[in-house]
Design an enzyme around this catalytic site. Structure first.
Site, PDB file in Angstrom:
ATOM      1  CG  HIS A 218      58.771 -36.683  17.489  1.00 28.39           C
ATOM      2  ND1 HIS A 218      58.911 -37.577  18.518  1.00 28.39           N
ATOM      3  CD2 HIS A 218      59.821 -36.889  16.663  1.00 28.39           C
ATOM      4  CE1 HIS A 218      59.993 -38.301  18.318  1.00 28.39           C
ATOM      5  NE2 HIS A 218      60.570 -37.897  17.212  1.00 28.39           N
ATOM      6  N   GLY A 396      66.554  -3.941  17.235  1.00 27.54           N
ATOM      7  CA  GLY A 396      65.670  -4.016  18.401  1.00 27.54           C
ATOM      8  C   GLY A 396      66.316  -3.737  19.739  1.00 27.54           C
ATOM      9  N   GLY A 401      69.751  -0.645  25.156  1.00 26.61           N
ATOM     10  CA  GLY A 401      71.060  -0.004  25.105  1.00 26.61           C
ATOM     11  C   GLY A 401      71.049   1.355  25.781  1.00 26.61           C
TER      12      GLY A 401
HETATM   13 MG    MG Z   1      69.781  -1.018  17.372  1.00 28.03          MG
END
Ligand code: MG
Ligand code: ADP
Length: 589
Positions: A218, A396, A401
């Site tokens: 809670h 993001g 990557g």
């Molecule tokens: Mg991207």
């Protein structure tokens, strides 16, 4: 939680949506804020009624349906339902064999369900109550009955309902429910608080880089604040806390519930579970029908909890009972008999060699490998910043990557035959580009992969000659056109092309002038760097970024920035010095 949500209609609106979407399983209680199973009441069978405040979906209304609860009473957000609502809901599902109430041990719920039970008794409807008290953070082991109920309630509800479905009488259902509760322990952690409907501010916040252990559901803050852990590290904390708490003499089968609190990615839950599974096995416990997912949430709280139920034969048998509800379906026991998974051979095991990864690089690969390794080091150093730039208008992921892609590219180039001639460099770049596209994924993975393979293809054709600016410039030019074609993009759209174009132009100019490669490349990298910085002032014209309009302005394009970083790093290699270039990452304004 959106601040635009109307807190006054929140409960009725979501319950209306629930019963209209899952009308095959549940129906509204005609005159109360409650949800009942489409198959209830069943004459002569005990009914199981659960409930509490809302904001915890799937608890409690999502756990109503054949094989699980007969009904759930729905209170306001984090607020007990009233005795009147409990009474009406129980009346709606009573099949004449009595009602088992089960809910978390909170004062408001205890009082309102208690009042309803008295009223039902006066009218001749028998009931029993089993409070859920699984949360080890909410009280000492000496007074277990004072603890509050959290995600482990799922086990109690499931077992009570299974007993009712099997025809246990009211005392029998209450007995197994109480035993399930007595054998269940839960411990959790929060990474961030939750916001009530219609409110602007969260109930509590967890400072960046920390987490709260032993949270409530809670918005109660936890027992103690500790440095944030990854999901696997958190698994150790949860298991280490729960093992000493388990009922004495506990060995063998254990039902396991790894519960997300509302905003924790399922992937993180599974990473955590993987470690929990191993740790339990090490402790001599066998996870039985483990469940990973959301069972008791706290609105949009980020966090998770681990619940363990130590099973005996009767509890295990009941836990296997099939059920079907809006949020949870359990298949019949026969479906459990899946064949043992085939073990995939370990990579490299057959050949007796360790698989080659970026962490275990092979020597070799020549100039291309060295250049790519320098590029990798540069983007690794700026991974976070590239991610932040991508998050302004994109998803993001650019930093992660491109680092992933370049690691694979370096490993692939190192696997190529060594050599600094044009054809050797070309072969290494062909391998590297393919590996980069495969590992990086995303738009930039495809485009950078193509950039490398196109340059590689151009160099390969030249044969065993030294790499010069005259040789490289047309290869880069061809690669530039290939990247434009694949991406359908053009200069001026705030992409990597805006850095690649001046890089290519400068290289071509120097090639015509006969400038040595290192000097030509250094100049081209400088042009790419200032062009990447200048993308901060450009409005985006592609994809999601374009729809943001002005918002993206003031931030450089992540692809243009990474291209400049890589080109600068390679300039350092070509110059035969350790790369100490000026930092080309533009400050976000
Ligand atoms: Mg991207
Ligand atoms: P994704 O967009 O798939 O998440 P990344 O975040 O890794 O891929 O890369 C984003 C970068 O890729 C952008 O900043 C931009 O420079 C470049 N990019 C994306 N689409 C194109 C395109 N069609 N042409 C040229 N560059 C592009």
């Amino acid at each position: 939680m959106s601040a635009a949500t109307d807190s006054t209609t929140f409960k009725s609106s979501w319950v209306e949506g629930l019963v209209s979407s899952y009308s095959r399983l549940v129906a509204p209680v005609p005159d109360a804020h409650g949800v009942l199973s489409a198959r209830s009441p069943e004459q002569g069978r005990v009914s199981v009624v659960i409930g509490g405040g809302c904001g915890h979906y799937p608890a409690f209304a999502g756990l109503v349906g054949p094989g699980l609860a007969d009904a759930a009473v729905v209170g306001e957000v984090f607020t007990s339902p009233s005795a009147e609502q409990v009474y009406r809901t129980a009346r709606a599902v009573d099949g004449g064999a009595g009602v088992l109430f089960s809910f978390g041990n909170y004062a408001g719920d205890v009082m309102h369900f208690g009042l309803a039970a008295r009223r039902l008794a006066a009218e001749g409807v028998d009931s029993r109550t089993v409070l859920v008290t699984d949360d080890v953070a909410s009280g000492s082991a000496q007074e277990i009955e004072a603890r509050r109920g959290v995600a482990g309630g799922f086990f109690v509800f499931k077992i009570a309902a299974a007993a009712a479905a099997r025809g246990y009488d009211l005392d029998g259902v209450a007995r197994v429910a109480a035993r399930a509760n007595a054998m269940t322990r839960t411990f959790g952690a929060a990474f961030d608080g939750c916001t009530l409907p219609g409110q602007q501010e969260p109930l509590f916040t967890v400072p960046e880089g920390t987490m709260e252990l032993g949270l409530g559901i809670h918005g109660e803050a936890g027992l103690r604040r500790v440095p944030a852990q990854d999901p696997a590290g958190l698994a150790d904390v949860l298991v280490d806390t729960l093992l000493p708490e388990l009922p004495a003499g506990a060995t063998g089968r254990t039902a396991v519930l790894l519960n997300g609190l509302g905003q924790t990615p399922y992937e993180d839950l599974f990473i955590c579970y993987g470690r929990v599974h191993r740790r339990l096995a090490d402790a001599g416990l066998t996870p039985h029908r483990p469940e990973v997912g959301e069972f008791v949430t706290s609105l949009d709280m980020a966090g998770l909890s681990l619940s363990l139920l130590v099973l005996d034969d009767e509890l295990a048998d009941l836990y296997d009972e099939p059920c079907q509800t809006p949020a949870f379906t359990s298949a019949p026991a026969a479906a459990d008999a899946v064949p043992e998974p085939r073990r995939a051979p370990r990579p490299g095991a057959a050949a007796g060699t360790a698989p080659r990864t970026a962490d275990t690089p092979a020597a070799g690969g020549g100039a291309a490998a060295e250049a790519l390794a320098a590029a990798l080091a540069a983007v690794e150093a700026h991974e976070q910043e590239l991610g932040r730039l991508d998050a302004v208008a994109g998803d993001g992921d650019h930093g992660q990557g491109i680092v992933r892609g370049l690691r694979a590219a370096v490993a692939a180039a190192r696997g190529a035959d060594p050599g600094d001639t044009a054809d050797a460099t070309g072969r290494a770049l062909l391998l590297a580009g393919t590996a980069l596209a495969d590992a990086a994924g995303g738009a930039s993975g495809a485009l950078y992969g193509l950039l490398l393979t196109e340059i590689g293809g151009g160099l390969l054709e030249a044969g065993p000659v030294p790499v010069t600016a005259e040789l490289l410039a047309p290869a880069v030019d061809a690669a530039f056109h290939a990247v434009c074609e694949l991406g359908g993009g053009a200069v001026g759209e705030k992409t990597m092309l805006d850095a690649l174009a001046p890089f290519r132009d400068t290289l071509l100019t120097h090639a015509r002038a006969g400038t040595p490669l290192a000097a030509a490349w250094a100049d081209a990298a400088a042009a790419a760097t200032s062009a990447a910085r200048a993308t901060a002032d450009m409005p985006a014209k592609r994809g999601r970024a374009a729809r943001l309009g002005e918002r993206g302005q003031g931030h450089a394009d992540p692809g243009a920035t990474s291209l400049a970083l890589m080109a600068t790093a390679v300039a350092g290699v070509l110059d035969g010095r350790s790369p100490t270039p000026a930092d080309p990452v533009p400050e976000s304004r």
